[in-house]
Design an enzyme around this catalytic site. Structure first.
Site, mmCIF file in Angstrom:
data_model
loop_
_atom_site.group_PDB
_atom_site.id
_atom_site.type_symbol
_atom_site.label_atom_id
_atom_site.label_comp_id
_atom_site.label_asym_id
_atom_site.label_seq_id
_atom_site.Cartn_x
_atom_site.Cartn_y
_atom_site.Cartn_z
ATOM 1 N N HIS A 3 -39.395 -9.405 -2.252
ATOM 2 C CA HIS A 3 -39.369 -10.610 -1.695
ATOM 3 C C HIS A 3 -37.695 -10.730 -1.803
ATOM 4 C CE1 HIS A 3 -43.492 -11.273 -1.893
ATOM 5 N NE2 HIS A 3 -43.699 -11.115 -3.224
ATOM 6 N N GLU A 27 -19.248 -14.972 -4.420
ATOM 7 C CA GLU A 27 -18.694 -14.822 -5.673
ATOM 8 C C GLU A 27 -19.126 -14.778 -7.004
ATOM 9 O OE1 GLU A 27 -15.925 -18.470 -7.336
ATOM 10 O OE2 GLU A 27 -15.976 -18.532 -5.425
#
Length: 149
Positions: A3, A27
């Site tokens: 998934h 990030e």
């Protein structure tokens, strides 16, 4: 496909369709996300001509970066990671010479920051007084130990 991989692939497809998106970065990703991203990127890049097993054994190339950036908007650093993953997959680890070439290539890449640091320190040593140079070394050492702890 899992998934998470399907979700990430859908996000990539959405971002790649936008001409204003230059590259796709994350990030401060978690280790699990990094693993997922590497898996998805390796799947995608393995279909590109420059990432075919026979080309991987020729070494990392600018063509790989160009192709992955244009098609999937992957950063150059991520392309290098994917190259190493796919190169390992294409390497016959039971062949000592082939496996050694792979390991040495990874080692050279890992040494690049240390070589740059060494050159930088050599330049500083030429221009600084011995006491100043010693202070720079001490600050680097204390900075590294702070990162370790």
């Amino acid at each position: 496909m899992w998934h998470g991989a399907k979700l990430l692939t859908a996000m990539y497809e959405h971002a790649c369709a936008d001409p204003l998106v230059c590259d796709i970065t994350v990030e401060d990703p978690s280790e699990n996300f990094t693993r997922l991203r590497n898996f998805v990127d390796a799947l995608k890049c393995s279909s590109l001509p420059s990432f075919q097993p026979e080309k991987l054994k020729d070494g990392f190339s600018k063509e790989m970066v160009k192709e992955a950036r244009e098609k999937y908007k992957i950063t150059a650093v991520q392309v290098r990671k994917i190259y190493e993953l796919l190169r390992l997959r294409a390497t016959d680890v039971s062949n000592a010479d082939e496996y050694k070439k792979y390991r040495l290539e990874v080692k050279r890449r890992l040494n690049i920051p240390f070589q740059k640091e060494k050159k930088s320190l050599q330049k500083l040593e030429k221009f600084l007084q011995p006491q100043e140079y010693e202070a720079v070394l001490q600050s680097k050492i204390s900075g590294q130990s702070a990162r370790i702890f």
